[in-house]
Design a protein around this motif. Structure first.
Motif, PDB file in Angstrom:
ATOM      1  N   SER A  86       0.830  -1.201   0.000  1.00 41.54           N
ATOM      2  CA  SER A  86       0.000   0.000   0.000  1.00 41.54           C
ATOM      3  C   SER A  86       0.868   1.255   0.000  1.00 41.54           C
ATOM      4  O   SER A  86       0.575   2.225  -0.708  1.00 41.54           O
ATOM      5  N   LEU A  87       1.945   1.228   0.779  1.00 40.47           N
ATOM      6  CA  LEU A  87       2.870   2.366   0.794  1.00 40.47           C
ATOM      7  C   LEU A  87       3.516   2.556  -0.578  1.00 40.47           C
ATOM      8  O   LEU A  87       3.673   3.684  -1.053  1.00 40.47           O
ATOM      9  N   ARG A  88       3.888   1.470  -1.210  1.00 39.69           N
ATOM     10  CA  ARG A  88       4.496   1.560  -2.538  1.00 39.69           C
ATOM     11  C   ARG A  88       3.507   2.164  -3.530  1.00 39.69           C
ATOM     12  O   ARG A  88       3.862   3.033  -4.325  1.00 39.69           O
ATOM     13  N   ARG A  89       2.253   1.724  -3.450  1.00 37.73           N
ATOM     14  CA  ARG A  89       1.227   2.195  -4.378  1.00 37.73           C
ATOM     15  C   ARG A  89       1.024   3.700  -4.269  1.00 37.73           C
ATOM     16  O   ARG A  89       0.980   4.404  -5.264  1.00 37.73           O
ATOM     17  N   TRP A  90       0.892   4.239  -3.032  1.00 36.86           N
ATOM     18  CA  TRP A  90       0.653   5.687  -2.920  1.00 36.86           C
ATOM     19  C   TRP A  90       1.918   6.500  -3.175  1.00 36.86           C
ATOM     20  O   TRP A  90       1.835   7.655  -3.576  1.00 36.86           O
ATOM     21  N   SER A  91       3.098   5.934  -2.927  1.00 37.66           N
ATOM     22  CA  SER A  91       4.320   6.721  -3.070  1.00 37.66           C
ATOM     23  C   SER A  91       4.722   6.934  -4.532  1.00 37.66           C
ATOM     24  O   SER A  91       5.415   7.896  -4.835  1.00 37.66           O
ATOM     25  N   LEU A  92       4.302   6.033  -5.399  1.00 35.50           N
ATOM     26  CA  LEU A  92       4.617   6.184  -6.825  1.00 35.50           C
ATOM     27  C   LEU A  92       3.542   7.046  -7.479  1.00 35.50           C
ATOM     28  O   LEU A  92       2.403   6.616  -7.606  1.00 35.50           O
ATOM     29  N   PRO A  93       3.901   8.265  -7.891  1.00 35.11           N
ATOM     30  CA  PRO A  93       2.892   9.158  -8.450  1.00 35.11           C
ATOM     31  C   PRO A  93       2.483   8.723  -9.850  1.00 35.11           C
ATOM     32  O   PRO A  93       3.202   7.969 -10.509  1.00 35.11           O
ATOM     33  N   PRO A  94       1.326   9.209 -10.299  1.00 36.57           N
ATOM     34  CA  PRO A  94       0.959   8.938 -11.696  1.00 36.57           C
ATOM     35  C   PRO A  94       1.982   9.594 -12.620  1.00 36.57           C
ATOM     36  O   PRO A  94       2.755  10.462 -12.192  1.00 36.57           O
ATOM     37  N   GLU A  95       1.993   9.163 -13.862  1.00 37.14           N
ATOM     38  CA  GLU A  95       2.956   9.702 -14.820  1.00 37.14           C
ATOM     39  C   GLU A  95       2.878  11.224 -14.858  1.00 37.14           C
ATOM     40  O   GLU A  95       1.801  11.810 -14.875  1.00 37.14           O
ATOM     41  N   ASN A  96       4.053  11.847 -14.869  1.00 41.69           N
ATOM     42  CA  ASN A  96       4.152  13.297 -14.921  1.00 41.69           C
ATOM     43  C   ASN A  96       3.992  13.746 -16.368  1.00 41.69           C
ATOM     44  O   ASN A  96       4.638  13.213 -17.254  1.00 41.69           O
ATOM     45  N   ASP A  97       3.141  14.744 -16.579  1.00 42.29           N
ATOM     46  CA  ASP A  97       2.910  15.238 -17.932  1.00 42.29           C
ATOM     47  C   ASP A  97       4.045  16.125 -18.428  1.00 42.29           C
ATOM     48  O   ASP A  97       4.255  16.267 -19.620  1.00 42.29           O
ATOM     49  N   VAL A 106      15.540  14.343  -9.890  1.00 44.84           N
ATOM     50  CA  VAL A 106      14.882  14.740  -8.644  1.00 44.84           C
ATOM     51  C   VAL A 106      13.359  14.686  -8.710  1.00 44.84           C
ATOM     52  O   VAL A 106      12.694  15.034  -7.747  1.00 44.84           O
ATOM     53  N   SER A 107      12.793  14.256  -9.843  1.00 51.31           N
ATOM     54  CA  SER A 107      11.341  14.154  -9.911  1.00 51.31           C
ATOM     55  C   SER A 107      10.880  13.051  -8.971  1.00 51.31           C
ATOM     56  O   SER A 107      11.581  12.059  -8.744  1.00 51.31           O
ATOM     57  N   ARG A 108       9.704  13.220  -8.411  1.00 51.92           N
ATOM     58  CA  ARG A 108       9.202  12.245  -7.445  1.00 51.92           C
ATOM     59  C   ARG A 108       9.109  10.853  -8.052  1.00 51.92           C
ATOM     60  O   ARG A 108       9.459   9.857  -7.406  1.00 51.92           O
ATOM     61  N   ALA A 109       8.655  10.757  -9.285  1.00 52.88           N
ATOM     62  CA  ALA A 109       8.522   9.445  -9.925  1.00 52.88           C
ATOM     63  C   ALA A 109       9.873   8.740 -10.028  1.00 52.88           C
ATOM     64  O   ALA A 109       9.990   7.558  -9.707  1.00 52.88           O
ATOM     65  N   VAL A 110      10.900   9.445 -10.453  1.00 55.15           N
ATOM     66  CA  VAL A 110      12.230   8.846 -10.608  1.00 55.15           C
ATOM     67  C   VAL A 110      12.813   8.483  -9.250  1.00 55.15           C
ATOM     68  O   VAL A 110      13.330   7.379  -9.050  1.00 55.15           O
ATOM     69  N   VAL A 111      12.700   9.394  -8.282  1.00 54.27           N
ATOM     70  CA  VAL A 111      13.242   9.142  -6.944  1.00 54.27           C
ATOM     71  C   VAL A 111      12.562   7.928  -6.318  1.00 54.27           C
ATOM     72  O   VAL A 111      13.221   7.026  -5.783  1.00 54.27           O
ATOM     73  N   MET A 112      11.239   7.881  -6.378  1.00 48.30           N
ATOM     74  CA  MET A 112      10.508   6.772  -5.754  1.00 48.30           C
ATOM     75  C   MET A 112      10.761   5.446  -6.475  1.00 48.30           C
ATOM     76  O   MET A 112      10.906   4.410  -5.825  1.00 48.30           O
ATOM     77  N   ASP A 114      13.505   4.649  -8.087  1.00 41.96           N
ATOM     78  CA  ASP A 114      14.861   4.257  -7.700  1.00 41.96           C
ATOM     79  C   ASP A 114      14.896   3.709  -6.277  1.00 41.96           C
ATOM     80  O   ASP A 114      15.589   2.734  -5.996  1.00 41.96           O
ATOM     81  N   LEU A 115      14.136   4.321  -5.390  1.00 43.35           N
ATOM     82  CA  LEU A 115      14.082   3.867  -4.004  1.00 43.35           C
ATOM     83  C   LEU A 115      13.477   2.473  -3.916  1.00 43.35           C
ATOM     84  O   LEU A 115      14.046   1.574  -3.292  1.00 43.35           O
ATOM     85  N   TRP A 116      12.343   2.250  -4.584  1.00 41.51           N
ATOM     86  CA  TRP A 116      11.673   0.946  -4.530  1.00 41.51           C
ATOM     87  C   TRP A 116      12.451  -0.130  -5.272  1.00 41.51           C
ATOM     88  O   TRP A 116      12.310  -1.317  -4.965  1.00 41.51           O
ATOM     89  N   ASP A 117      13.275   0.254  -6.246  1.00 41.93           N
ATOM     90  CA  ASP A 117      14.111  -0.732  -6.935  1.00 41.93           C
ATOM     91  C   ASP A 117      15.107  -1.386  -5.983  1.00 41.93           C
ATOM     92  O   ASP A 117      15.589  -2.481  -6.249  1.00 41.93           O
ATOM     93  N   GLU A 118      15.418  -0.718  -4.887  1.00 46.17           N
ATOM     94  CA  GLU A 118      16.351  -1.243  -3.898  1.00 46.17           C
ATOM     95  C   GLU A 118      15.658  -2.001  -2.772  1.00 46.17           C
ATOM     96  O   GLU A 118      16.321  -2.507  -1.872  1.00 46.17           O
ATOM     97  N   PHE A 119      14.320  -2.056  -2.788  1.00 48.20           N
ATOM     98  CA  PHE A 119      13.592  -2.728  -1.711  1.00 48.20           C
ATOM     99  C   PHE A 119      14.119  -4.150  -1.550  1.00 48.20           C
ATOM    100  O   PHE A 119      14.391  -4.811  -2.532  1.00 48.20           O
ATOM    101  N   SER A 146       8.218  17.848  -3.249  1.00 49.32           N
ATOM    102  CA  SER A 146       7.302  16.705  -3.295  1.00 49.32           C
ATOM    103  C   SER A 146       8.029  15.401  -2.980  1.00 49.32           C
ATOM    104  O   SER A 146       7.527  14.556  -2.227  1.00 49.32           O
ATOM    105  N   SER A 147       9.224  15.248  -3.522  1.00 47.46           N
ATOM    106  CA  SER A 147      10.019  14.035  -3.285  1.00 47.46           C
ATOM    107  C   SER A 147      10.430  13.927  -1.817  1.00 47.46           C
ATOM    108  O   SER A 147      10.357  12.851  -1.219  1.00 47.46           O
ATOM    109  N   ILE A 148      10.849  15.034  -1.233  1.00 48.13           N
ATOM    110  CA  ILE A 148      11.272  15.036   0.163  1.00 48.13           C
ATOM    111  C   ILE A 148      10.104  14.692   1.082  1.00 48.13           C
ATOM    112  O   ILE A 148      10.229  13.849   1.978  1.00 48.13           O
ATOM    113  N   ILE A 149       8.966  15.322   0.854  1.00 45.93           N
ATOM    114  CA  ILE A 149       7.789  15.062   1.689  1.00 45.93           C
ATOM    115  C   ILE A 149       7.363  13.604   1.574  1.00 45.93           C
ATOM    116  O   ILE A 149       7.087  12.938   2.574  1.00 45.93           O
TER     117      ILE A 149
END
Length: 167
Positions: A86-97, A106-112, A114-119, A146-149
């Motif tokens: 559930s945390l993974r689902r909400w943390s990955l934002p929809p595609e950025n336009d 530093v975009s949230r999608a890329v950061v998240m 990359d973070l989840w790839d290391e899970f 957005s990424s920091i929050i």
């Protein structure tokens, strides 16, 4: 016949098949036969697979790793995996336009992603250092914020789950 064709194409293209998941009533069944790893629920690979699949398919009460001998995960363990999914689902934002943000470091999608790839490691400190605003464009401040929050909230939620496991 279809499976044989799939196997032939994968061999010809040099691709390994990956685990395929599906819902079956109150269980998520992951077909591990095509996976390159031995199903071991506590391994990094299996945890990553279970969390990724459940975040895409939705939460369930049981997880079945299907091989010659099925392995079932339920109870507290399945609940932890469901919460992390559930945390993974909400943390990955929809595609950025915004085209310029799609591959930005530093975009949230890329950061998240990359973070989840290391899970299951989740290297929060490394990702936070990536978001140091010094030398970044002024335009990037919204993505950085957005990424920091999102990372701070995710880290807090992961710490809560880990704390509940030990107590």
């Amino acid at each position: 016949m279809v499976q044989n064709l799939k196997d032939l194409l994968e061999r010809a293209l040099g691709r390994k098949s990956t685990a395929v998941a599906r819902m079956d009533r109150n269980a998520m069944v992951i077909d591990c036969l095509g996976c390159g790893f031995t199903p071991e629920p506590a391994s990094k690979e299996c945890l990553r697979c279970m969390v990724n699949n459940m975040s895409e398919l939705g939460g369930v009460e049981r997880i079945i790793l299907r091989t010659g001998k099925d392995i079932e995960i339920s109870g507290k363990t399945a609940n932890v995996i469901r919460n992390i999914s559930s945390l993974r689902r909400w943390s990955l934002p929809p595609e950025n336009d915004a085209f310029r943000c799609k591959r930005c470091n530093v975009s949230r999608a890329v950061v998240m992603n990359d973070l989840w790839d290391e899970f299951p490691e989740l290297p929060f400190a490394d990702m936070m250092s990536r978001l140091d605003q010094e030398g970044q464009n002024e335009e990037c401040s919204d993505c950085i914020r957005s990424s920091i929050i999102a990372m701070e909230q995710l880290q807090s939620d992961i710490d809560r789950i880990v704390g509940n496991m030990s107590g």
